[in-house]
Design a protein around this motif. Structure first.
Motif, PDB file in Angstrom:
ATOM      1  N   LEU A   1      -5.580 -11.598   8.464  1.00 29.83           N
ATOM      2  CA  LEU A   1      -4.555 -10.558   8.491  1.00 29.83           C
ATOM      3  C   LEU A   1      -5.227  -9.170   8.377  1.00 29.83           C
ATOM      4  CD1 LEU A   1      -1.176 -10.944   6.777  1.00 29.83           C
ATOM      5  CD2 LEU A   1      -2.385  -8.873   6.256  1.00 29.83           C
ATOM      6  N   HIS A   2      -6.215  -9.098   7.486  1.00 30.46           N
ATOM      7  CA  HIS A   2      -6.967  -7.850   7.301  1.00 30.46           C
ATOM      8  C   HIS A   2      -7.809  -7.547   8.544  1.00 30.46           C
ATOM      9  CE1 HIS A   2      -9.389  -4.750   5.538  1.00 30.46           C
ATOM     10  NE2 HIS A   2     -10.481  -5.489   5.562  1.00 30.46           N
ATOM     11  N   GLU A   3      -8.442  -8.584   9.101  1.00 31.33           N
ATOM     12  CA  GLU A   3      -9.275  -8.391  10.306  1.00 31.33           C
ATOM     13  C   GLU A   3      -8.439  -7.877  11.485  1.00 31.33           C
ATOM     14  OE1 GLU A   3     -12.997 -11.546  10.044  1.00 31.33           O
ATOM     15  OE2 GLU A   3     -11.009 -12.356  10.437  1.00 31.33           O
ATOM     16  N   ARG A   4      -7.185  -8.286  11.547  1.00 32.06           N
ATOM     17  CA  ARG A   4      -6.302  -7.798  12.627  1.00 32.06           C
ATOM     18  C   ARG A   4      -5.828  -6.362  12.388  1.00 32.06           C
ATOM     19  NH1 ARG A   4      -3.913 -13.001  11.934  1.00 32.06           N
ATOM     20  NH2 ARG A   4      -2.142 -12.096  10.825  1.00 32.06           N
ATOM     21  N   GLY A   5      -6.181  -5.822  11.223  1.00 31.54           N
ATOM     22  CA  GLY A   5      -5.749  -4.454  10.897  1.00 31.54           C
ATOM     23  C   GLY A   5      -4.333  -4.395  10.376  1.00 31.54           C
ATOM     24  N   HIS A   6      -3.825  -5.528   9.866  1.00 33.22           N
ATOM     25  CA  HIS A   6      -2.435  -5.562   9.416  1.00 33.22           C
ATOM     26  C   HIS A   6      -2.272  -5.359   7.908  1.00 33.22           C
ATOM     27  CE1 HIS A   6      -1.203  -7.974  13.269  1.00 33.22           C
ATOM     28  NE2 HIS A   6      -1.610  -6.744  13.514  1.00 33.22           N
ATOM     29  N   GLY A   7      -3.316  -4.967   7.241  1.00 33.03           N
ATOM     30  CA  GLY A   7      -3.203  -4.687   5.805  1.00 33.03           C
ATOM     31  C   GLY A   7      -4.580  -4.415   5.218  1.00 33.03           C
ATOM     32  N   SER A   8      -4.666  -3.475   4.273  1.00 33.18           N
ATOM     33  CA  SER A   8      -5.954  -3.247   3.608  1.00 33.18           C
ATOM     34  C   SER A   8      -6.167  -4.368   2.591  1.00 33.18           C
ATOM     35  CB  SER A   8      -5.961  -1.883   2.913  1.00 33.18           C
ATOM     36  OG  SER A   8      -5.092  -1.914   1.792  1.00 33.18           O
ATOM     37  N   LYS A   9      -7.426  -4.586   2.202  1.00 35.28           N
ATOM     38  CA  LYS A   9      -7.724  -5.615   1.184  1.00 35.28           C
ATOM     39  C   LYS A   9      -6.930  -5.321  -0.084  1.00 35.28           C
ATOM     40  CE  LYS A   9     -11.962  -4.238   1.051  1.00 35.28           C
ATOM     41  NZ  LYS A   9     -13.290  -3.747   1.452  1.00 35.28           N
ATOM     42  N   GLU A  10      -6.956  -4.016  -0.438  1.00 35.40           N
ATOM     43  CA  GLU A  10      -6.303  -3.620  -1.684  1.00 35.40           C
ATOM     44  C   GLU A  10      -4.802  -3.907  -1.631  1.00 35.40           C
ATOM     45  OE1 GLU A  10      -8.368  -1.786   0.122  1.00 35.40           O
ATOM     46  OE2 GLU A  10     -10.084  -1.405  -1.191  1.00 35.40           O
ATOM     47  N   ASP A  11      -4.174  -3.561  -0.506  1.00 34.05           N
ATOM     48  CA  ASP A  11      -2.724  -3.780  -0.398  1.00 34.05           C
ATOM     49  C   ASP A  11      -2.399  -5.278  -0.381  1.00 34.05           C
ATOM     50  OD1 ASP A  11      -2.067  -1.137  -0.479  1.00 34.05           O
ATOM     51  OD2 ASP A  11      -1.711  -0.912   1.679  1.00 34.05           O
ATOM     52  N   ILE A  12      -3.208  -6.053   0.309  1.00 33.00           N
ATOM     53  CA  ILE A  12      -2.947  -7.504   0.351  1.00 33.00           C
ATOM     54  C   ILE A  12      -3.088  -8.093  -1.060  1.00 33.00           C
ATOM     55  CG2 ILE A  12      -3.742  -9.734   1.269  1.00 33.00           C
ATOM     56  CD1 ILE A  12      -4.637  -8.159   3.833  1.00 33.00           C
ATOM     57  N   ASP A  13      -4.108  -7.652  -1.787  1.00 33.50           N
ATOM     58  CA  ASP A  13      -4.297  -8.160  -3.158  1.00 33.50           C
ATOM     59  C   ASP A  13      -3.121  -7.776  -4.058  1.00 33.50           C
ATOM     60  OD1 ASP A  13      -6.599  -9.576  -2.761  1.00 33.50           O
ATOM     61  OD2 ASP A  13      -7.961  -8.051  -3.550  1.00 33.50           O
ATOM     62  N   VAL A  14      -2.719  -6.509  -3.984  1.00 33.37           N
ATOM     63  CA  VAL A  14      -1.581  -6.068  -4.810  1.00 33.37           C
ATOM     64  C   VAL A  14      -0.321  -6.849  -4.414  1.00 33.37           C
ATOM     65  CG1 VAL A  14      -0.006  -4.139  -5.288  1.00 33.37           C
ATOM     66  CG2 VAL A  14      -2.473  -3.768  -5.331  1.00 33.37           C
ATOM     67  N   ALA A  15      -0.135  -7.019  -3.108  1.00 32.97           N
ATOM     68  CA  ALA A  15       1.074  -7.705  -2.629  1.00 32.97           C
ATOM     69  C   ALA A  15       1.157  -9.127  -3.170  1.00 32.97           C
ATOM     70  CB  ALA A  15       1.085  -7.707  -1.096  1.00 32.97           C
ATOM     71  N   MET A  16       0.051  -9.846  -3.124  1.00 33.08           N
ATOM     72  CA  MET A  16       0.099 -11.244  -3.565  1.00 33.08           C
ATOM     73  C   MET A  16       0.184 -11.366  -5.085  1.00 33.08           C
ATOM     74  SD  MET A  16       0.510 -12.729  -0.847  1.00 33.08           S
ATOM     75  CE  MET A  16       0.617 -14.389  -1.476  1.00 33.08           C
ATOM     76  N   LYS A  17      -0.363 -10.369  -5.796  1.00 33.04           N
ATOM     77  CA  LYS A  17      -0.250 -10.417  -7.267  1.00 33.04           C
ATOM     78  C   LYS A  17       1.181 -10.096  -7.700  1.00 33.04           C
ATOM     79  CE  LYS A  17      -3.985  -7.847  -7.990  1.00 33.04           C
ATOM     80  NZ  LYS A  17      -5.091  -7.120  -8.667  1.00 33.04           N
ATOM     81  N   LEU A  18       1.718  -9.014  -7.141  1.00 28.49           N
ATOM     82  CA  LEU A  18       3.041  -8.585  -7.611  1.00 28.49           C
ATOM     83  C   LEU A  18       4.188  -9.248  -6.869  1.00 28.49           C
ATOM     84  CD1 LEU A  18       2.436  -4.771  -8.304  1.00 28.49           C
ATOM     85  CD2 LEU A  18       1.948  -6.769  -9.730  1.00 28.49           C
ATOM     86  N   GLY A  19       3.924  -9.688  -5.654  1.00 26.66           N
ATOM     87  CA  GLY A  19       4.999 -10.291  -4.866  1.00 26.66           C
ATOM     88  C   GLY A  19       5.031 -11.810  -4.938  1.00 26.66           C
ATOM     89  N   ALA A  20       3.912 -12.416  -5.319  1.00 27.84           N
ATOM     90  CA  ALA A  20       3.884 -13.881  -5.371  1.00 27.84           C
ATOM     91  C   ALA A  20       3.432 -14.386  -6.741  1.00 27.84           C
ATOM     92  CB  ALA A  20       2.969 -14.436  -4.274  1.00 27.84           C
ATOM     93  N   GLY A  21       3.101 -13.459  -7.638  1.00 24.81           N
ATOM     94  CA  GLY A  21       2.761 -13.852  -9.012  1.00 24.81           C
ATOM     95  C   GLY A  21       1.390 -14.486  -9.168  1.00 24.81           C
ATOM     96  N   TYR A  22       0.482 -14.261  -8.219  1.00 22.67           N
ATOM     97  CA  TYR A  22      -0.878 -14.807  -8.356  1.00 22.67           C
ATOM     98  C   TYR A  22      -1.672 -13.929  -9.319  1.00 22.67           C
ATOM     99  CZ  TYR A  22      -0.282 -17.904  -4.279  1.00 22.67           C
ATOM    100  OH  TYR A  22       0.130 -18.878  -3.414  1.00 22.67           O
ATOM    101  N   PRO A  23      -2.495 -14.532 -10.190  1.00 24.57           N
ATOM    102  CA  PRO A  23      -3.265 -13.687 -11.126  1.00 24.57           C
ATOM    103  C   PRO A  23      -4.314 -12.829 -10.439  1.00 24.57           C
ATOM    104  CG  PRO A  23      -3.818 -16.019 -11.398  1.00 24.57           C
ATOM    105  CD  PRO A  23      -2.683 -15.964 -10.440  1.00 24.57           C
ATOM    106  N   MET A  24      -4.827 -13.286  -9.307  1.00 24.23           N
ATOM    107  CA  MET A  24      -5.781 -12.487  -8.526  1.00 24.23           C
ATOM    108  C   MET A  24      -5.304 -12.492  -7.074  1.00 24.23           C
ATOM    109  SD  MET A  24      -9.489 -13.926  -9.635  1.00 24.23           S
ATOM    110  CE  MET A  24     -10.231 -13.591 -11.221  1.00 24.23           C
ATOM    111  N   GLY A  25      -5.568 -11.394  -6.365  1.00 27.39           N
ATOM    112  CA  GLY A  25      -5.289 -11.383  -4.928  1.00 27.39           C
ATOM    113  C   GLY A  25      -6.337 -12.209  -4.191  1.00 27.39           C
ATOM    114  N   PRO A  26      -6.104 -12.521  -2.900  1.00 26.99           N
ATOM    115  CA  PRO A  26      -7.034 -13.399  -2.189  1.00 26.99           C
ATOM    116  C   PRO A  26      -8.455 -12.838  -2.053  1.00 26.99           C
ATOM    117  CG  PRO A  26      -5.360 -12.502  -0.698  1.00 26.99           C
ATOM    118  CD  PRO A  26      -4.933 -12.171  -2.078  1.00 26.99           C
TER     119      PRO A  26
END
Ligand SMILES: CCCCCCCC(=O)CC(=O)SCCNC(=O)CCNC(=O)[C@H](O)C(C)(C)COP(=O)(O)OP(=O)(O)OC[C@H]1O[C@@H](n2cnc3c(N)ncnc32)[C@H](O)[C@@H]1OP(=O)(O)O
Ligand SMILES: NC(=O)C1=CN([C@@H]2O[C@H](COP(=O)(O)OP(=O)(O)OC[C@H]3O[C@@H](n4cnc5c(N)ncnc54)[C@H](O)[C@@H]3O)[C@@H](O)[C@H]2O)C=CC1
Length: 309
Positions: free
Chosen positions: A228-253
């Motif tokens: 998803l990041h390689e396609r330019g569809h999200g920064s690493k930081e945004d993807i990590d924040v999204a999965m922590k706060l939106g999916a409840g994961y303790p760490m982003g991918p």
């Protein structure tokens, strides 16, 4: 037919034999996983021999165990610091180190490997250990992605071989996946289950399929994040924040990939991509390949997707 045959055989053998009590554990590989498993086994009263290729690596591993034990006791013995010091001393007394795995396993009840994620290297190790370990010694692998049966095939003890898959960081993660192959005896499987429970872990029984349960689900998810990041569809930081706060994961991918080790992630992906070249979930990632080629393996080398120095 074979499926039912296998289970009937296991049920019969469990009434005929008893499982082996595991007291002395030899752990081969003193990296993040081997050191973590050694720590938990020693803390729960097992005698542990930690094996790696050099004294320098082993000294670092023991220092890491001591540092992690200090973090554990800060919480566990918050009101009783002396009991915490005694706990650490007792655990460390249960750990010895060695560079000769073949000699170390001569008194082992369990030989568990946590070395590099490479089938040939794991097979070579166990084929050597098979010659010096006593008949009762159970062999187990902490592999993330390789079939246990393929590793076991290098030995003559297919009935006394299984998988014990721990999670990083071992002192904190409560799960162990226990894997029996079609040749693993019921008493071996029971011994591995009992050992995992004696470490205070919750165990689940898994089939010998690539990635067992957790990684078969987690690895595609983590790689989809990279793509998803390689396609330019999200920064690493945004993807990590999204999965922590939106999916409840303790760490982003990306944080988790750096934590696990990008070298290990690439070993897993390359192996699965060779096994199923047309599966898009296992297609190579140019970004992951570049980071590994540059020696950026994540937290353990000071840089991966993020910088740690
Ligand atoms: C291509 C794909 C490749 C996939 C490869 C798969 C690899 C595999 O085969 C399987 C795996 O292991 S997958 C990884 C599984 N692990 C995870 O998902 C960990 C996710 N992170 C967490 O759970 C928490 O961030 C964590 C528990 C780590 C830390 O907790 P926090 O986020 O709350 O952060 P902290 O404030 O740093 O820690 C809180 C307290 O936790 C204790 N602690 C953490 N690490 C420790 C350690 N290593 N030893 C002992 N205690 C530890 C500690 O009490 C700490 O408090 P402080 O000491 O005061 O900081
Ligand atoms: N990193 C993770 O989150 C997890 C990794 N695993 C698996 O555990 C195993 C180890 O992974 P890590 O501890 O992360 O790797 P690591 O790179 O931290 O440690 C591996 C250690 O094995 C040693 N080693 C390599 N070949 C050896 C040999 N022939 N004899 C003795 N020692 C040898 C290395 O010197 C190194 O210290 C791999 O199979 C990996 O897939 C399983 C669960 C989680």
């Amino acid at each position: 037919m074979a499926f039912f045959g296998h289970h009937m055989c296991r049920a019969f053998s469990s009434s005929a034999f008893r499982s082996v009590a595991i007291k002395h554990v030899v752990i081969i590989g003193g990296g993040q996983m081997g050191a973590g498993i050694a720590q938990v086994a020693a803390s729960t009263g097992h005698q542990v021999t930690l094996v790696d290729t050099s004294d320098a690596i082993l000294t670092k591993a023991v220092k890491g165990i001591e540092a992690s034990l200090k973090r554990v006791v800060k919480k566990k013995f918050a009101d009783k610091p002396e009991a915490g010091v005694a706990f650490i001393e007792k655990a460390l007394r249960n750990v010895s180190i060695a560079t000769d795995a073949a000699a170390a396993v001569q008194s082992a009840d369990l030989a568990l490997e946590a070395i590099v994620e490479n089938l040939k290297v794991k097979q070579d190790l166990f084929s050597v250990l098979d010659k010096t370990a006593p008949a009762h010694t159970i062999f187990a692998s902490n592999t993330s992605s390789l079939p246990i049966g393929d590793i076991a095939s290098a030995t003559s003890r297919l009935d006394r071989f299984g998988g014990l898959h721990f999670f990083n960081p071992v002192p904190m993660m409560k799960l162990v996946e226990v894997i029996g192959t079609s040749a693993t005896s019921q008493e071996t499987f029971d011994s591995l289950m009992n050992f995992s429970n004696a470490l205070g872990k919750t165990s689940v029984s898994c089939k010998d399929t690539p990635g067992f349960i957790v990684n078969r689900l987690l690895v595609p998810y983590m790689l989809e994040a990279v793509r998803l990041h390689e396609r330019g569809h999200g920064s690493k930081e945004d993807i990590d924040v999204a999965m922590k706060l939106g999916a409840g994961y303790p760490m982003g991918p990306f944080e988790l990939l750096d934590y696990v080790g990008l070298d290990t992630a690439k070993f897993i992906l390359d192996g699965w991509s060779a096994m199923e070249p047309t599966n898009p979930l296992f297609s190579p990632s140019p970004l992951l390949n570049k980071l590994v080629a540059d020696g950026k393996f994540g937290k353990k080398t000071g840089e991966g997707f993020y910088k740690y120095k």
